[in-house]
Design an enzyme around this catalytic site. Structure first.
Site, PDB file in Angstrom:
ATOM      1  N   ASN A   1       7.101 -15.537   0.657  1.00 50.11           N
ATOM      2  CA  ASN A   1       7.202 -14.104   0.899  1.00 50.11           C
ATOM      3  C   ASN A   1       7.672 -13.873   2.327  1.00 50.11           C
ATOM      4  O   ASN A   1       7.336 -14.630   3.225  1.00 50.11           O
ATOM      5  CB  ASN A   1       5.823 -13.466   0.643  1.00 50.11           C
ATOM      6  N   GLY A   2       8.460 -12.818   2.506  1.00 47.93           N
ATOM      7  CA  GLY A   2       8.936 -12.469   3.844  1.00 47.93           C
ATOM      8  C   GLY A   2      10.443 -12.485   3.936  1.00 47.93           C
ATOM      9  O   GLY A   2      11.061 -13.550   3.836  1.00 47.93           O
TER      10      GLY A   2
ATOM     11  N   CYS B   1      -2.667  -8.681   4.982  1.00 46.79           N
ATOM     12  CA  CYS B   1      -2.326  -7.380   5.560  1.00 46.79           C
ATOM     13  C   CYS B   1      -2.502  -7.418   7.083  1.00 46.79           C
ATOM     14  O   CYS B   1      -3.577  -7.761   7.584  1.00 46.79           O
ATOM     15  CB  CYS B   1      -3.197  -6.286   4.967  1.00 46.79           C
TER      16      CYS B   1
ATOM     17  N   ALA C   1       0.835  -1.200   0.000  1.00 50.02           N
ATOM     18  CA  ALA C   1       0.000   0.000   0.000  1.00 50.02           C
ATOM     19  C   ALA C   1       0.873   1.254   0.000  1.00 50.02           C
ATOM     20  O   ALA C   1       1.815   1.369   0.796  1.00 50.02           O
ATOM     21  CB  ALA C   1      -0.927   0.005   1.214  1.00 50.02           C
TER      22      ALA C   1
END
Length: 338
Positions: A200-201, A100, A18
């Site tokens: 992811n991460g 999120c 975002a």
């Protein structure tokens, strides 16, 4: 790596962030080697679809395909309608946000808050998959907190609903972005489903990408915060995965030109007034870890016009020539240590 009918050029992806992964940034990352990028999350509430903010978030004009839109919400019907709306506007892939961790999002029972209600998760993925004729993917976390990890259940629900790909962030909602991502859960999810899984991460370097792919068996990696101010990380990771060798740091002149391209596209996208202000964070990310970067960032944040900002950035990168023809990362810290 393939998502439905879309054959991707590599397995190094841009994470939806975002306020970051707008169209100019996504396009730049794709030009610099990213195989796939997803938009910032668009609210499923139909009252928000026509707002300027939502329209910008789902604007893919001229973007390299495939065009993927991430949607967020808690109502299955709203999410299904939102998916249809975006497909009608050109989205080729729909991604559902259940990852999120931000409090504002979770308090509205969206994002990773949904992981607390597996029945609602099922109703959402069934509704969205049934609403559109393009691939639907899911981005989620390992669970609500460390005592309530349910990624395996969520993955099976998603696969049974017809989800085309899973992206799993190796943290719980309670973890936020603190601590280190864990990859055991991603490995377990990969073993439990037959659809592609993206890890992811904390994918911050080419070596980390290689390690995570090997450790988890995932089909791809997704890079988020490490790409802020360093969009060429995608070609660096892709090159390392293919050859086992590192690309050198980019030339100062190349980054100078990329910055000019990025900023001009950014101003055109947002308009001069908002563009100057929203560009500040991107500029700050580009100059961090460079000699003089912090002092420059503080001065640059006071500039109010496109012309002043462009000139200041150009002069800053001109100044980097004194340290060599390629960018010298962490030079400031090295000098202090000496």
């Amino acid at each position: 790596m393939q998502i439905g009918p879309h054959l991707l050029r590599n397995n190094v992806f841009v994470a939806p962030m975002a306020g970051v992964t707008d169209r100019p940034f996504r396009q730049l990352c794709k030009e610099l080697g990213a195989g796939y990028a997803v938009s910032e999350m668009a609210a499923s509430n139909p009252r928000l679809w026509a707002t300027e903010k939502s329209s910008r978030r789902t604007d893919h004009t001229g973007e390299m395909e495939p065009k993927a839109v991430q949607i967020a919400g808690a109502d299955p019907k709203d999410l299904a309608d939102c998916a249809r709306f975006n497909v009608e506007r050109g989205a080729q892939i729909i991604d559902i946000n259940m990852g999120c961790p931000v409090k504002k999002v979770c308090n509205a029972w969206c994002g990773s808050a949904l992981l607390q209600d597996e029945e609602l998760v099922k109703r959402i993925v069934d509704a969205v998959v049934g609403a559109v004729d393009v691939p639907v993917t899911l981005k989620f976390r390992t669970g609500w907190d460390r005592e309530n990890k349910n990624a395996l259940k969520i993955a099976r629900i998603a696969e049974e609903a017809g989800i085309a790909m899973l992206t799993l962030h190796g943290r719980t909602r309670a973890d936020g972005y603190k601590g280190d991502a864990e990859y055991d859960t991603i490995a377990a999810v990969k073993q439990s489903v037959s659809i592609p899984v993206v890890a992811n991460g904390d994918i911050t370097t080419p070596e980390k990408a290689r390690f995570v792919l090997d450790y988890t068996g995932a089909d791809a990696v997704m890079v988020g915060r490490a790409a802020q101010g360093r969009p060429w990380i995608f070609r660096e990771i892709d090159h390392y995965l293919r050859t086992g060798k590192h690309l050198p740091a980019p030339y100062v002149d190349e980054v100078r030109a990329l910055m000019d391209e990025h900023l001009r596209a950014h101003y055109a996208f947002y308009g001069d007034y908002l563009g100057v202000r929203t560009a500040r964070k991107h500029i700050g990310w580009y100059v961090r870890e460079l000699e003089g970067g912090e002092a420059f960032r503080q001065k640059m944040n006071l500039l109010e016009s496109v012309e002043e900002q462009l000139l200041a950035v150009d002069q800053f990168f001109e100044s980097q020539w004194r340290y060599g023809e390629r960018l010298q990362y962490r030079l400031a810290e090295d000098l202090q240590a000496a």
